[in-house]
Write a protein that holds these residues in place. Structure first.
Motif, PDB file in Angstrom:
ATOM      1  N   MET A  25      -4.896  16.523  17.221  1.00  0.00           N
ATOM      2  CA  MET A  25      -5.187  15.240  16.580  1.00  0.00           C
ATOM      3  C   MET A  25      -6.699  15.058  16.532  1.00  0.00           C
ATOM      4  SD  MET A  25      -2.736  13.009  15.773  1.00  0.00           S
ATOM      5  CE  MET A  25      -3.293  11.361  16.168  1.00  0.00           C
ATOM      6  N   GLU A  82      -9.478  12.762  17.200  1.00  0.00           N
ATOM      7  CA  GLU A  82      -9.549  11.573  18.055  1.00  0.00           C
ATOM      8  C   GLU A  82     -10.007  10.330  17.289  1.00  0.00           C
ATOM      9  OE1 GLU A  82      -9.169  11.412  21.545  1.00  0.00           O
ATOM     10  OE2 GLU A  82      -8.510  13.500  21.715  1.00  0.00           O
ATOM     11  N   GLY A 125      -7.654   9.869  13.669  1.00  0.00           N
ATOM     12  CA  GLY A 125      -6.219   9.758  13.911  1.00  0.00           C
ATOM     13  C   GLY A 125      -5.411  10.625  12.970  1.00  0.00           C
ATOM     14  N   VAL A 162      -3.893  14.360  11.681  1.00  0.00           N
ATOM     15  CA  VAL A 162      -3.440  15.620  12.271  1.00  0.00           C
ATOM     16  C   VAL A 162      -4.364  16.736  11.814  1.00  0.00           C
ATOM     17  CG1 VAL A 162      -1.563  17.295  12.352  1.00  0.00           C
ATOM     18  CG2 VAL A 162      -1.069  14.839  12.332  1.00  0.00           C
ATOM     19  N   ASN A 164      -1.114  19.847  23.365  1.00  0.00           N
ATOM     20  CA  ASN A 164       0.048  18.960  23.465  1.00  0.00           C
ATOM     21  C   ASN A 164       0.916  19.316  24.660  1.00  0.00           C
ATOM     22  OD1 ASN A 164      -0.531  17.474  21.071  1.00  0.00           O
ATOM     23  ND2 ASN A 164       0.099  19.306  19.923  1.00  0.00           N
ATOM     24  N   ASN A 180       0.889   9.953  16.728  1.00  0.00           N
ATOM     25  CA  ASN A 180       0.563  11.269  17.269  1.00  0.00           C
ATOM     26  C   ASN A 180       1.770  12.189  17.094  1.00  0.00           C
ATOM     27  OD1 ASN A 180      -0.264  13.501  18.658  1.00  0.00           O
ATOM     28  ND2 ASN A 180      -1.031  12.368  20.436  1.00  0.00           N
TER      29      ASN A 180
END
Lengths: 313, 346
Positions: free
Chosen positions: A59, A61, A64, A66, A74, A282
């Motif tokens: 992601m 930061e 936001g 992908v 993850n 997310n």
């Protein structure tokens, strides 16, 4: 006469097609199976693979968005104490619900398979499946009322002078809480209630296939009822129990509504996925979370297979 | 000597249906005893009452003298070979055969040794590791037999065990079962609806019809001297002579039994070899069935009176010749070939 018969089909294109296909079973089969196989392959499994792929993305930061770059972050996040907590809680709950469903479901399934026929069996089928036909949400909210401090269950315990027992149970750490509707025990009860039909039906189907003569043969050879249950009936019902437990286990692993309505507001995997994907956006972390139930199920089936659960199939 | 199994006025009802109706019988120790009857005659219910899978509604069942009327199967010194064999599909052959020892707590090594021994007894050594599903029908049947024998029961029950086998295999198993029974010296109680099987295998046969015992006796007694019309009709091919038929052919009013193979058939007027003790009748061949070993003629000997005649097929070289449809023939039989049936139908 025979010439007329031979000509007749050609007048009907569909008939001609069916005659053409009759001798070509492979092509026939391919044509019939192509649509469902496309559905299964592309829509069903394809989307799952896309999900799997997503779990390796990161992601951004700030934006936001992908980021389509390979990362294992993850999965590292899954191991964070808070997330690990969620995983352990969910898997434990799923295991407990499965066990509870099996313990309650087996005797009912056994009775249905061996002692009912005709109208009584139909009544049992109806009794098992009727709840499935009414709204899931209505039933869950109904349970919230039943389990609430002012609810019927509490009242019954109090009326029968067993209020102290309920209080003692609710006083237990982890499973307890202020009332049944605000405790893990309540979540467990409602999960068991909701998924029970998915356990009963496969066990019943498995038991129905066990001939009466096998049970008689066991007794004939000197086995008492408990030995017959352990050595003959349970092993032969095991494929059904495993099938049922796949349902109850995976349904519990993925559910996000029941723990949201009934329980002590501790999080389960389904809720986290819902929050990560819906609220936080997310998707990669949500995807990583959904891989947990899949992995657990694969491990579970491998163990079940090794234990011989599918030998009698 | 105490009977291996004794029924004392045993009845068994399924709801309103009386499957077994006041049956009394004694099965002797060490004999091959067959319960014979059509389906629904109560023979299987009787077997199930010996095994303990069914309890009588009234009456008493004794096994080796002790009251076993309501004893559960696992407390009886009796084992069963089931009609569908009832092999446990989740166990291999060795564990199936050793099951009776396992539930009685025998050590694994001992179990496997005895299982292999018992498999040898039924001529199936070395197949212990296979699954029942991998066996042929005949092999499953032997495994079921081995499993029932491993506990060394004093009585072995066999519920139509040969029914699912093809003819050749069935015939060889009949011989084998008989040999095995002599070898192990166990009382065999055998259920069948096949009268040929009953006659060829048994020391004694009990014929059932509609829940009642019709006759108990040796195969010879059952065949030659049927006690009731039912037995006469059910066992073997023959002519049941009644009323006018009996009057015309035997000179008496009582029903009588005349076996098809005890009638001699000859060309009309050929009375060579006729003795004084013989009766005869003229007739016309109506129908011919070629059965291989013999030829069956249906001969009309009077208005509406037909007789079955089994004529040994000795071929063209034999002195006898075969007859065509419409041939005029003379039938003859010894007076003693006609067996009076004393009582009416039960």
């Amino acid at each position: 006469m025979s010439a007329a018969l031979a000509v007749a089909p050609s007048a009907w294109p569909l008939r001609r097609l069916s005659s053409f296909l009759y001798g070509r079973r492979g092509l026939y089969l391919a044509l019939l199976l192509a649509p469902p196989l496309l559905w299964l392959g592309v829509v069903y499994c394809g989307s799952l693979l896309a999900l799997l792929a997503n779990s390796f993305f990161g992601m951004d930061e700030f934006s936001g968005m992908v980021k389509r770059e390979f990362t294992l972050r993850n999965f590292a996040d899954l191991a964070a104490p808070a997330n690990l907590d969620v995983i352990v809680r969910t898997v434990t709950m799923a295991a407990a619900v499965t066990l509870g469903c099996a313990l309650i479901g087996f005797p009912i399934a056994y009775f249905m398979a061996r002692y009912t026929r005709g109208a009584l069996r139909a009544a049992f089928y109806l009794g098992v499946m009727l709840p499935l036909w009414s709204s899931y949400l209505v039933r869950v909210y109904a349970w919230k009322l039943l389990l609430a401090k002012e609810g019927v269950v509490n009242w019954l315990f109090a009326e029968t002078g067993m209020g102290w027992l309920l209080q003692a149970i609710l006083g237990l750490p982890v499973v307890g809480g202020p009332s049944l509707s605000i405790s893990s025990l309540g979540t467990f009860i409602v999960f068991v209630y909701i998924w029970l039909p998915f356990m009963i039906l496969p066990i019943q189907a498995a038991l129905e296939r066990v001939p009466q003569s096998l049970i008689e043969a066991s007794a004939d050879l000197g086995a008492r009822d408990t030995a017959t249950l352990r050595k003959v009936i349970l092993p032969l019902a095991l494929p059904g129990i495993v099938a049922g437990s796949i349902f109850t286990f995976s349904l519990t692993l993925g559910d996000y509504i029941i723990p949201g309505i009934i329980g002590d507001s501790s999080m389960y995997i389904g809720q986290v996925v819902f929050l990560q994907q819906g609220t936080a956006g997310n998707v990669p972390l949500a995807a990583a979370f959904t891989l947990v139930p899949i992995t657990v199920m694969v491990v579970y089936l491998a163990v079940a297979k090794r234990m011989g659960a599918f030998d009698a199939l | 000597m105490t009977a291996a199994v004794a029924f004392e006025e045993v009845s068994c009802a399924y709801g309103p249906v009386l499957a077994v109706d006041r049956v009394s019988l004694e099965i002797r120790e060490g004999e091959f005893f067959t319960l014979l009857g059509p389906s629904g005659s109560g023979k299987t219910t009787c077997l199930r009452m010996i095994g303990g899978f069914q309890f009588p509604s009234s009456g008493r069942v004794r096994i080796h003298g002790a009251d076993a009327t309501r004893l559960p199967p696992y407390e009886r010194d009796v084992n069963t070979v089931f009609q569908d064999y009832a092999l446990f599909p989740h166990m291999n052959v060795r564990d199936n055969v050793a099951y009776g020892l396992m539930v009685r707590g025998a050590e694994r090594a001992e179990r496997y040794r005895r299982a292999e021994q018992t498999l040898e007894l039924v001529h199936l050594p070395g197949i212990g590791a296979r699954r029942p599903a991998e066996l042929s029908g005949g092999q499953r049947q032997r495994v079921a037999l081995a499993r029932a024998l491993i506990n060394r029961p004093r009585v072995l029950l066999l519920d139509e065990p040969l029914g699912a086998l093809d003819l050749k295999l069935r015939e060889s198993m009949q011989v084998e079962l008989k040999v095995l029974q002599r070898q192990v010296g166990i009382t065999f109680v055998f259920v069948t609806h096949d009268q040929q099987e009953a006659l060829s295998m048994s020391d004694r046969v009990c014929v059932f019809d509609r829940g009642r015992v019709q006759q108990i006796g040796t195969p010879e007694e059952i065949y030659d001297r049927p006690a009731t019309r039912f037995v006469a009709g059910f066992v073997g091919a023959g002519n049941l002579l009644e009323g006018a038929q009996a009057r015309v052919l035997t000179g008496a009013d009582a029903p009588a039994m005349l076996r098809a193979e005890r009638i001699r058939i000859a060309a009309r007027g050929d009375l060579s070899g006729e003795g004084a003790q013989r009766r005869s009748a003229h007739g016309v061949v109506k129908e011919i069935e070629y059965m291989g070993a013999f030829i069956r003629y249906i001969v009309e000997v009077g208005e509406g009176i037909e007789l079955l005649v089994n004529h040994a097929n000795l071929g063209e070289s034999g002195a006898q010749r075969n007859f065509d449809r419409g041939a005029e023939v003379t039938l003859s039989w010894a007076d003693s070939a006609c067996h009076r049936i004393a009582e009416g139908d039960a």
